[in-house]
Design an enzyme around this catalytic site. Structure first.
Site, PDB file in Angstrom:
ATOM      1  N   HIS A  35       0.830  -1.217   0.000  1.00 44.35           N
ATOM      2  CA  HIS A  35       0.000   0.000   0.000  1.00 44.35           C
ATOM      3  C   HIS A  35       0.863   1.265   0.000  1.00 44.35           C
ATOM      4  CE1 HIS A  35      -4.170  -1.644   0.473  1.00 44.35           C
ATOM      5  NE2 HIS A  35      -3.454  -2.709   0.732  1.00 44.35           N
ATOM      6  N   SER A  68     -11.273 -16.062 -24.256  1.00 42.11           N
ATOM      7  CA  SER A  68     -10.379 -16.586 -23.233  1.00 42.11           C
ATOM      8  C   SER A  68     -10.778 -18.009 -22.896  1.00 42.11           C
ATOM      9  CB  SER A  68     -10.463 -15.704 -21.984  1.00 42.11           C
ATOM     10  OG  SER A  68      -9.853 -16.364 -20.895  1.00 42.11           O
ATOM     11  N   ASP A 173       1.418  -3.199  -9.598  1.00 44.59           N
ATOM     12  CA  ASP A 173       1.167  -4.476 -10.274  1.00 44.59           C
ATOM     13  C   ASP A 173       1.510  -4.406 -11.760  1.00 44.59           C
ATOM     14  OD1 ASP A 173       0.246  -5.046  -7.779  1.00 44.59           O
ATOM     15  OD2 ASP A 173      -1.873  -4.998  -8.313  1.00 44.59           O
TER      16      ASP A 173
HETATM   17  C1  GLA Z   1      -3.097  -4.069  -4.984  1.00 49.01           C
HETATM   18  C2  GLA Z   1      -2.970  -2.837  -5.878  1.00 49.01           C
HETATM   19  C3  GLA Z   1      -1.549  -2.279  -5.852  1.00 49.01           C
HETATM   20  C4  GLA Z   1      -1.044  -2.097  -4.434  1.00 49.01           C
HETATM   21  C5  GLA Z   1      -1.302  -3.343  -3.593  1.00 49.01           C
HETATM   22  C6  GLA Z   1      -0.968  -3.143  -2.147  1.00 49.01           C
HETATM   23  O1  GLA Z   1      -2.340  -5.120  -5.513  1.00 49.01           O
HETATM   24  O2  GLA Z   1      -3.323  -3.154  -7.204  1.00 49.01           O
HETATM   25  O3  GLA Z   1      -1.513  -1.070  -6.571  1.00 49.01           O
HETATM   26  O4  GLA Z   1      -1.609  -0.964  -3.843  1.00 49.01           O
HETATM   27  O5  GLA Z   1      -2.654  -3.770  -3.678  1.00 49.01           O
HETATM   28  O6  GLA Z   1       0.396  -2.956  -1.985  1.00 49.01           O
END
Ligand code: GLA
Length: 383
Positions: A35, A68, A173
């Site tokens: 986060h 898919s 991500d």
């Molecule tokens: C999810 C979100 C990321 C990040 C994580 C926590 O995966 O997509 O952007 O905030 O939670 O680290």
């Protein structure tokens, strides 16, 4: 059959043709830094060998077609349908969102037909959605010859997810899926988007990362995620800084004294200490002191459990059982409220640790966990 063979076969079946090529993008595990991304801070993910494969080729009718192996219904849309965020819904929104974000950035996006296959576990906090977005984006960029350098791609995929799909996630991500390299962890500054590839050869150190999917049902994820984000932004505003990244650990006591809301204080403490833990982890890895990152991982978990309040009983039990069996450190990874735990263990002790976690789950009456050893793999690209 392999993912590439499956995607190629699905392409042939759906469109009666061979694909022009195959592209793949991985899911990720975040070693540490949770986060912190939407607080302009630091993260340290690595790419999983599990990935999403897109078989793709030109579309003769000028529309985008996507099917898919994981979804019964194919998705099809044209420029007219994709014009507004929210026009395409369901899993197709992740694909349409990428097309929309590219069009919105002024690119001439080639109409393509795509067939997907994936072995990234869905809804487990391993970024299956970022893998999907990144595989599609990489295919579109290559097929269209678009001038979009690697370092600018994650923000575009993030826009697809934030604006088109409507999930207020940070940039970790998509950055992991697109920018990670084989055998490396990605040290990312989420403000400048600068990266450093950190050598992450655990086997050479006699160690391994065991990933334990808690298999806990994800609950309230979207609402709670958004609430954490708002709380952090409110704390930054109250402290007069652009983002919580701007509060150094040395300034934490003063910052906490200036916040009068206890929840906000605890959220702030998590982010500020977590950023420092990422920096400390990077330093230790750089010095080859891999085992010593264990206590940082465990401290990160405690901070997520007590201050950020994003863990659930299943992940707490998995962490405790792994530590009790001799793990050097363990923590939940990903957004929280379920998902996966990672444990840093001696290379030969994966089975024993997995069995100890499974036994603890049985005692608590939880659905059995799924565990495997994760090795850092490559980021998105043509395969
Ligand atoms: C999810 C979100 C990321 C990040 C994580 C926590 O995966 O997509 O952007 O905030 O939670 O680290």
């Amino acid at each position: 059959m392999s993912l590439t063979a499956n995607a190629t076969a699905a392409f042939g079946e759906a469109y009666g043709a061979d694909p022009a090529g195959l592209w793949a993008a991985p899911g990720r595990v975040n070693l540490i830094g949770e986060h912190t991304d939407y607080n302009d801070g630091f993260v340290l993910p690595f790419a999983l060998p599990q990935r999403t494969v897109a078989a793709a080729g030109p579309s003769p009718d000028g529309r985008w077609h996507v099917c898919s192996t994981l979804a019964p219904e194919p998705v099809s849309f044209g420029t007219e349908d994709v014009g507004e965020p929210g026009a395409v819904t369901g899993w197709g929104a992740y694909v349409a969102g990428v097309v929309w974000a590219l069009l919105d950035a002024g690119f001439e996006v080639p109409p393509v037909r795509i067939a997907l296959d994936s072995d990234v576990p869905l809804g487990s906090g391993l970024s299956s959605s970022a893998a999907l977005e990144s595989a599609v984006l990489t295919a579109l960029v290559d097929l269209g010859g678009l001038d979009l350098p690697l370092e600018k791609r994650p923000a575009l995929a993030q826009r697809a997810e934030n604006v088109y799909v409507g999930a207020p996630t940070g940039i970790m991500d998509q950055s992991a899926s697109i920018r990670c390299q084989d055998g490396k962890a990605l040290f990312l500054d989420c403000r400048s988007y600068e990266v450093e590839q950190i050598p992450f050869d655990l086997a050479a150190a006699g160690l391994a990362i065991l990933v334990i999917n808690s298999n806990a049902p994800h609950q309230h994820v979207d609402g709670e995620y958004g609430a954490r984000r708002k709380s952090c932004e409110a704390a930054a505003a109250a402290l007069g800084v652009r983002a919580l990244r701007d509060v150094p650990v040395s300034g934490l006591p003063d910052a906490l004294a200036r916040l009068d809301d206890d929840v906000m204080r605890r959220r702030t403490r998590h982010i500020v200490t977590e950023n420092q833990r990422v920096l400390d982890t990077v330093s230790l890895l750089g010095e080859g002191r891999v085992r010593e990152i264990g206590p940082l991982l465990t401290a990160s978990h405690a901070s997520m459990r007590d201050d950020f309040e994003i863990t659930v009983a299943q992940v707490d039990v998995a962490v405790e059982a792994a530590l009790a069996t001799g793990a050097y450190g363990a923590r939940m990874t990903g957004g929280g409220f379920g998902g996966c735990v990672l444990a840093l263990i001696d290379a030969g002790r994966a089975e024993e640790t997995a069995a100890a976690v499974a036994a603890a789950y049985e005692k608590h009456g939880f659905t059995a966990p799924t565990s495997w050893v994760a090795v850092a793999g490559p980021g998105a690209g043509r395969v």
